[in-house]
Design an enzyme around this catalytic site. Structure first.
Site, PDB file in Angstrom:
ATOM      1  N   GLU A 234     105.147  40.792  73.124  1.00  0.00           N
ATOM      2  CA  GLU A 234     105.120  41.321  71.750  1.00  0.00           C
ATOM      3  C   GLU A 234     103.719  41.235  71.154  1.00  0.00           C
ATOM      4  O   GLU A 234     103.268  42.137  70.452  1.00  0.00           O
ATOM      5  CB  GLU A 234     106.115  40.554  70.868  1.00  0.00           C
ATOM      6  CG  GLU A 234     106.477  41.282  69.571  1.00  0.00           C
ATOM      7  CD  GLU A 234     105.520  41.023  68.419  1.00  0.00           C
ATOM      8  OE1 GLU A 234     105.547  41.781  67.429  1.00  0.00           O
ATOM      9  OE2 GLU A 234     104.734  40.055  68.481  1.00  0.00           O
ATOM     10  N   GLU A 235     103.031  40.130  71.465  1.00  0.00           N
ATOM     11  CA  GLU A 235     101.680  39.954  70.918  1.00  0.00           C
ATOM     12  C   GLU A 235     100.657  40.791  71.688  1.00  0.00           C
ATOM     13  O   GLU A 235      99.478  40.787  71.367  1.00  0.00           O
ATOM     14  CB  GLU A 235     101.297  38.473  70.902  1.00  0.00           C
ATOM     15  CG  GLU A 235     102.257  37.564  70.117  1.00  0.00           C
ATOM     16  CD  GLU A 235     102.317  37.846  68.624  1.00  0.00           C
ATOM     17  OE1 GLU A 235     101.641  38.779  68.145  1.00  0.00           O
ATOM     18  OE2 GLU A 235     103.062  37.128  67.921  1.00  0.00           O
TER      19      GLU A 235
ATOM     20  N   HIS B  39      99.824  33.375  63.476  1.00  0.00           N
ATOM     21  CA  HIS B  39      98.565  34.083  63.748  1.00  0.00           C
ATOM     22  C   HIS B  39      97.408  33.393  63.029  1.00  0.00           C
ATOM     23  O   HIS B  39      96.404  34.018  62.706  1.00  0.00           O
ATOM     24  CB  HIS B  39      98.635  35.561  63.334  1.00  0.00           C
ATOM     25  CG  HIS B  39      99.581  36.369  64.166  1.00  0.00           C
ATOM     26  ND1 HIS B  39      99.273  37.620  64.619  1.00  0.00           N
ATOM     27  CD2 HIS B  39     100.814  36.079  64.628  1.00  0.00           C
ATOM     28  CE1 HIS B  39     100.306  38.089  65.334  1.00  0.00           C
ATOM     29  NE2 HIS B  39     101.250  37.162  65.340  1.00  0.00           N
TER      30      HIS B  39
ATOM     31  N   HIS C   1     110.759  37.365  70.677  1.00  0.00           N
ATOM     32  CA  HIS C   1     109.753  37.340  71.744  1.00  0.00           C
ATOM     33  C   HIS C   1     109.339  35.924  72.115  1.00  0.00           C
ATOM     34  O   HIS C   1     109.312  35.024  71.275  1.00  0.00           O
ATOM     35  CB  HIS C   1     108.535  38.199  71.384  1.00  0.00           C
ATOM     36  CG  HIS C   1     107.773  37.787  70.162  1.00  0.00           C
ATOM     37  ND1 HIS C   1     106.728  36.908  70.214  1.00  0.00           N
ATOM     38  CD2 HIS C   1     107.889  38.154  68.863  1.00  0.00           C
ATOM     39  CE1 HIS C   1     106.223  36.752  68.989  1.00  0.00           C
ATOM     40  NE2 HIS C   1     106.921  37.495  68.151  1.00  0.00           N
TER      41      HIS C   1
ATOM     42  N   ASP D 228     106.878  32.063  65.013  1.00  0.00           N
ATOM     43  CA  ASP D 228     106.667  33.424  65.551  1.00  0.00           C
ATOM     44  C   ASP D 228     106.603  33.385  67.065  1.00  0.00           C
ATOM     45  O   ASP D 228     105.514  33.255  67.614  1.00  0.00           O
ATOM     46  CB  ASP D 228     105.388  33.988  64.942  1.00  0.00           C
ATOM     47  CG  ASP D 228     105.111  35.412  65.356  1.00  0.00           C
ATOM     48  OD1 ASP D 228     106.011  36.064  65.878  1.00  0.00           O
ATOM     49  OD2 ASP D 228     103.967  35.871  65.158  1.00  0.00           O
TER      50      ASP D 228
ATOM     51  N   GLU E 287     112.006  37.994  64.118  1.00  0.00           N
ATOM     52  CA  GLU E 287     110.687  37.560  63.650  1.00  0.00           C
ATOM     53  C   GLU E 287     110.914  36.584  62.485  1.00  0.00           C
ATOM     54  O   GLU E 287     111.974  36.593  61.848  1.00  0.00           O
ATOM     55  CB  GLU E 287     109.866  38.765  63.177  1.00  0.00           C
ATOM     56  CG  GLU E 287     109.429  39.697  64.294  1.00  0.00           C
ATOM     57  CD  GLU E 287     108.338  39.123  65.191  1.00  0.00           C
ATOM     58  OE1 GLU E 287     107.813  38.031  64.893  1.00  0.00           O
ATOM     59  OE2 GLU E 287     108.033  39.758  66.211  1.00  0.00           O
TER      60      GLU E 287
HETATM   61 ZN   LIG Z   1     106.310  37.753  66.224  1.00  0.00          ZN
END
Ligand SMILES: [Zn+2]
Length: 416
Positions: free
Chosen positions: A170-171, A387, A107, A136, A195
């Site tokens: 995706e997020e 994240h 992504h 990510d 990922e």
């Molecule tokens: Zn991801």
């Protein structure tokens, strides 16, 4: 031609094939090692294009860049609008001369709001490359792009169809791309998902992921009847009391419905103290680890709804599925992971470990939801801080991961 002569020709042909395969492995290993600086350049360029999942202009800029990169690799690139989200999807298609249908997914969007890069600029320190979204999953995107570049330079076309999907939501729970990923997954034999894998500072070795929970919610709604709580409580039908009864029945569903984890986290009832409440609601966090668990859960809850304590109340449970689970009950993901482990063993002796599962959702769940393709997850770069803050990748995972992808694809194309 006599049988001995045929046998000799067959043996010679087999030897040439094996020799050719070994040559290809050796040349790919050298090529992957030489590619590292160019992968780092790509990573720096991709991270410099901020692409937070709510930032439409940023997402368009990174999609423009990647559209160009996929096109330069010889892909026919389709750009798709996605319903209800800010990001788009890029689909790059290559047609080969072989038999197998292979797909690679990662992504383009990140969790970071615009401006994060100014506070956390791209930098290299202690064998790490830092930057928002670098692991990510821009690291995964870079691994895909450079692996395909090396395979193109090696003249590899041993596939019927090779598809690259980069989604931009995706997020945002892949709300706009989930159905597309599922449909494309069903058209392929194998899906590799990029990922990140945890950094070696966190987990003892680089890894691949074998399963991930699906996500969802359970909503419970109880309808009763209002009345004066002091003067005429008997005329009311207390929705709150029935809600409590239902929650006590529905508190240990994991044991009754294997593959479903239900935790009640929100509840609401009543408007004022002196009125019997006619409405009460509750919501549960749902994690699914078996493909049919949601349907079995709904069945069980429908049965519980009939076992009421307060007469004349109405009870409704609704199971809502978000991301489907990534699961391989038939062991096909493990078979792929074992191939990956064997390829790692050809490198510098570094181990590859298998992570059995995680509670976090992944697009691998959508990709495999038809049951058609074999799916493996976490083929992106080793990193941490995603994240969170100060996200990074470990530079020494670049070469193994590029080599792993090239070798997996060559083997899968051959039908290994
Ligand atoms: Zn991801």
């Amino acid at each position: 031609m006599d049988a001995r002569r045929i046998a000799l020709i067959v043996m010679t042909f087999a030897a040439v094939c094996v020799g050719h395969a070994a040559d290809l492995e050796t040349s790919l290993r050298a090529a992957a090692a030489a590619e590292e600086p160019r992968v780092i350049d790509t990573l720096k360029a991709l991270v410099a294009l901020e692409s937070g999942t709510m930032d439409a202009p940023g997402l368009a800029r990174v999609a423009d860049d990647l559209q160009g990169r996929l096109g330069a690799l010889g892909a026919r690139v389709e750009r798709r609008k996605l319903e209800g989200v800010k990001g788009e999807a890029l689909i790059g298609r290559f047609t080969g001369t072989g038999k197998r249908r292979l797909m690679l997914i990662a992504h383009m969007d990140t969790i970071y709001a615009p401006g994060t890069l100014a506070r956390e600029p791209v930098r290299i320190a202690d064998g790490r490359l830092y930057g928002p979204g670098v692991a990510d999953s821009k690291g995964g995107i870079a691994v895909i792009l450079h692996s395909l570049k090396l395979l193109r330079e090696a003249g590899w076309k041993d596939y019927a169809q090779l598809t690259v999907l980069f989604n931009g939501d995706e997020e945002s729970q892949s709300a706009g791309s989930g159905a597309l990923i599922a449909a494309l997954g069903a058209e392929h034999d194998v899906v590799l998902s990029y990922e990140p894998t945890p950094a070696k500072s966190v987990m003892q070795a680089e890894a691949v992921l074998l399963s991930a929970a699906g996500t969802g919610t359970v909503e419970l709604e109880v309808k009763g009847r209002t009345s004066h709580a002091g003067a005429a409580p008997g005329e009311g039908r207390n929705a709150l009391v029935e809600l409590v009864h239902q929650l006590s029945q529905a508190d240990d569903l994991g044991a009754e419905v294997p593959g479903a984890q239900v935790n009640w986290t929100l509840a609401q009832a009543g408007a004022v103290r002196n009125q019997i409440p006619d409405l009460a609601t509750a919501t549960a966090d749902l994690r699914l680890t078996a493909p049919d668990a949601a349907a079995r859960l709904q069945q069980r809850l429908d049965a519980l709804a009939l076992q009421r304590k307060v007469p004349d109340t109405e009870v409704h449970y609704r199971v809502r599925i978000g991301r489907p689970p990534f699961a391989s009950p038939d062991g096909r993901s493990v078979a792929l992971a074992k191939k990956a482990k064997a390829i790692y063993a050809e490198l510098d002796g570094r181990p590859l470990i298998f992570i059995p599962g995680t509670g976090a959702g992944t697009d691998a769940g959508y990709a495999g939801s038809s049951g058609k393709p074999s799916v493996l997850e976490s083929l992106g770069l080793a990193g941490w801080g995603y994240h969170a803050k100060d996200e990074y990748i470990e530079i020494d995972s670049i070469v193994p991961r590029v080599y792993l992808t090239t070798r997996l694809l060559v083997g899968l194309g051959r039908g290994d």
